[in-house]
Write an enzyme that holds these catalytic residues in place. Structure first.
Site, mmCIF file in Angstrom:
data_model
loop_
_atom_site.group_PDB
_atom_site.id
_atom_site.type_symbol
_atom_site.label_atom_id
_atom_site.label_comp_id
_atom_site.label_asym_id
_atom_site.label_seq_id
_atom_site.Cartn_x
_atom_site.Cartn_y
_atom_site.Cartn_z
ATOM 1 N N LYS A 284 70.136 -26.919 -10.665
ATOM 2 C CA LYS A 284 69.695 -28.262 -11.007
ATOM 3 C C LYS A 284 70.809 -28.981 -11.763
ATOM 4 C CE LYS A 284 65.276 -30.249 -12.388
ATOM 5 N NZ LYS A 284 63.920 -29.932 -12.863
ATOM 6 N N GLU A 370 47.376 -27.093 -11.578
ATOM 7 C CA GLU A 370 46.368 -27.780 -12.370
ATOM 8 C C GLU A 370 44.997 -27.130 -12.261
ATOM 9 O OE1 GLU A 370 49.658 -30.638 -11.410
ATOM 10 O OE2 GLU A 370 48.385 -29.318 -10.192
ATOM 11 N N ARG A 398 43.675 -33.286 -9.122
ATOM 12 C CA ARG A 398 43.832 -32.093 -8.287
ATOM 13 C C ARG A 398 42.935 -30.948 -8.747
ATOM 14 N NH1 ARG A 398 50.096 -31.004 -7.194
ATOM 15 N NH2 ARG A 398 49.499 -31.098 -5.026
#
Length: 643
Positions: A284, A370, A398
């Protein structure tokens, strides 16, 4: 500062232009693409680290595959900034996340090269499998490639899709962008060689020949041979889990080495195998030193100086709501060791990184999961802990089934801090907190609060900490508070009790949440037109302060509700209360101001609220519409400008 020199990138408007280049030129193209992306995001702000990590992968995918005929799905979509530059949108890349500009995520309406929108994570394999099945049923032969990464592989939906894909055996290519080393150790030349070998036609041909030969052997020998081959390949490459789900595993390979990427992608493009997973390891922030040194700080950025990496900081007159929540929760946790905190891969975004620093053993980041976060919290609540399950409004959608079945039906005291209530600016419709009051308010046992300012948020944190009778949620906006003084510690609010901030006699403005300041401004304007105005903050959507609502209805000519949520929320509860009391039949004028029935594109929050009809001028206009009057224009006195 002058934009970077990009002579090779200047020749590439679409992937068709890219595919005309020589392979040996792709390294230079990648370097120019990286420079262009850094420069563009320094102007607009946005997601930086993830896109920098997929520069070489983006170049290689568009070089090897025939996009857009071959479908390329990015998951999460914020990895796709380099993809946008290469697919005809470079001339607009500096409008990214600005009003009327490019979206910060993939978007079907924006380009044929975006076959599926992805702003929430872990959807690409399901969508890609659907596209692959549609292709097969229609007799097509195009490729479908799902690039899943930046944490998206931590969600259960990805594995559900892989399990289904393995059973269907449809031709699907999944690129796992592993950018945090969470699955495999660093890669090297031997890993790259093995990946090229096992993805190549020679190996696959030999493998199929071996299958044909062993098919004539007794069943137990066939099964032993299959297990031996998978074990040997899994031992050297590490893909046992994906093999068990029915995928042919290739990798891991260095996602920044085009000499490794190109031959492997060619092989999997041309293979006749069913679902294939290519494991690519990336870094990243690759290629930009500040982002490499601090990938969390440069995941999402504001405008910044390209040379120093220093991010511009807005002049804040007040702390952010997120920080007020976090510091208030730490304060309560210092007094109560049963308080624990749960986040779904958003410790910094929710402010729970501060809680984790103070109480590392009581802070749980469950990844992009979630559903699990909510039921995990329910389990802790069942055993007497006080979980604060902090999830953005748009992401809590969600886990709705878990909120209903695992929390509310069992009346477990899970606390739901809901950040990003209302419109959120540059992230647009996919991240807006539009629906939580409507979808939580209809659930039995649930208490729903909304903070109108930072002091109210502090009160609500303490109220939630003290409330043990069932689930309780409190919502608050993104961004800075309104600048009022914070109490040293929050008060415990009376459940279902609102407050009046301004007394009037003719108009009642009743707000829930962050539109209170606009209502107060509207009241000032209405007073100049001779309309004495009361402003009330309901604080609670559920249970509603019915005494307050009925009193305001009895004492005013018109009652206007104002909220930063969809229809079916606070205004609907007020209308129901008035209808039950028979107040809608006795001359009372009622209007409800809610978000319009459409998804609102990214822009500055103030512009978004103005467009939604939820700022002070819109509130004033709604009052005059309700009264059937027009505002009296003030004529300037002689001697004033314009006379």
């Amino acid at each position: 500062m002058a934009p970077p020199s990009t002579p090779l990138l200047d020749r590439v408007r679409t992937p068709d232009d890219l595919r005309k280049l020589r392979e040996e030129d792709l390294g230079q193209l990648a370097a120019e693409l990286r420079a262009e992306m850094v420069d563009a995001v320094s102007v607009t702000g946005g997601h930086l680290g993830a896109g920098l990590g997929v520069i070489e992968l983006t170049v290689a995918l568009h070089y090897i595959f025939d996009t857009p005929r071959d479908r390329l799905i990015w998951d999460v979509g914020h990895q796709a900034y380099p993809h946008k530059i290469l697919t005809g949108r470079r001339d607009r890349i500096r409008t990214l996340r600005q009003g009327g500009g490019l979206s910060g995520f993939t978007r079907r309406s924006e380009s044929a090269y975006d076959p599926f929108g992805a702003a929430h994570s872990s959807t690409s394999i399901s969508a890609g499998l659907g596209m692959a099945v549609a292709r097969d049923l229609s007799g097509g032969d195009n490729k479908v490639v799902a690039v899943i990464g930046d944490g998206a592989m931590s969600a259960g939906m990805a594995y559900e899709a892989m399990n289904n894909a393995g059973a269907l055996k449809s031709r699907l290519i999944v690129i796992l962008n592993d950018n945090d080393m969470s699955i495999a150790p660093p890669t090297g030349a031997m890993r790259a060689h093995l990946a090229r070998l096992v993805s190549g036609r020679t190996y696959l041909t030999i493998r199929e020949a071996a299958k044909s030969f062993t098919s004539r052997l007794p069943r137990f020998i066939r099964e032993k041979a299959r297990q031996t081959e998978e074990y040997a390949r899994g031992f050297w490459t590490g893909g046992t889990l994906f093999e068990e789900l029915g995928f042919y595993y290739v990798g891991p390979i260095d996602g920044h080495n085009l000499d490794h990427l190109l031959p492997v992608l060619k092989n999997v493009r041309d293979a006749d195998e069913g679902p294939i997973l290519v494991h690519v390891v990336t870094q990243k922030g690759k290629g930009y030193a500040p982002a490499e040194a601090s990938d969390d700080k440069y995941h999402g950025v504001g405008k910044f100086n390209v040379v120093t990496g220093e991010q511009a900081k807005a002049k804040a007159n007040a702390p952010s709501y997120t920080r007020v929540f976090a510091t208030s929760l730490v304060q309560e946790a210092e007094r109560d060791d049963k308080i624990v905190a749960v986040t779904a891969a958003m410790p910094a975004g929710t402010g729970l990184d501060l809680f984790g620093e103070a109480f590392p053993a009581r802070m749980f980041d469950v990844g992009i999961a979630e559903q699990h976060a909510v039921t995990f919290s329910a389990g802790m609540a069942a055993e007497g802990l006080k979980p604060f399950c902090a999830i953005y409004s748009t992401f809590l959608q969600r886990a709705y089934d878990q909120v209903v079945h695992d929390v509310a039906i069992q009346n477990l005291p899970v606390r739901f801090p809901i950040d990003r209530a209302g419109l959120v600016g540059a992230d647009g419709a996919t991240h807006a907190g539009s629906f939580d009051v409507a979808y939580l308010g209809c659930v039995p046992n649930m208490v729903v609060m909304a903070a109108a300012d930072e002091a109210e948020l502090r009160h609500m944190v303490r109220t939630a900490a003290a409330y043990d009778e069932g689930p309780i949620a409190f919502r608050y906006p993104r961004g800075e508070g309104v600048g009022i003084d914070l109490p040293e510690r929050g008060e415990i609010l009376t459940i279902g009790r609102g407050r009046i901030l301004r007394e009037g006699t003719k108009i009642a403005l009743v707000t829930l949440g962050g539109r209170l300041q606009e209502a107060l401004k509207a009241a000032e304007i209405l007073e100049t037109h001779g309309l004495s105005t009361t402003v009330a903050d309901a604080r609670f959507a559920k249970p509603l302060d019915t005494d307050l609502v009925l009193r305001l209805a009895a004492e005013h000519e018109a009652l206007i509700t104002v909220e930063e949520g969809s229809i079916g929320g606070f205004g609907s509860y007020v209308l129901g209360t008035l209808a039950e009391a028979g107040r809608l039949d006795d001359g009372l004028t009622v209007r409800t101001l809610v978000l319009p029935d459409r998804f609102i594109d990214h822009d500055r929050p103030d512009a978004m609220y103005a467009g939604a009809g939820l700022d002070a001028p819109a509130i004033v206009a709604k009052v005059f519409e309700a009264l059937g009057r027009r505002p009296v224009e003030k004529r300037p006195r002689l001697g004033q400008a314009g006379s």
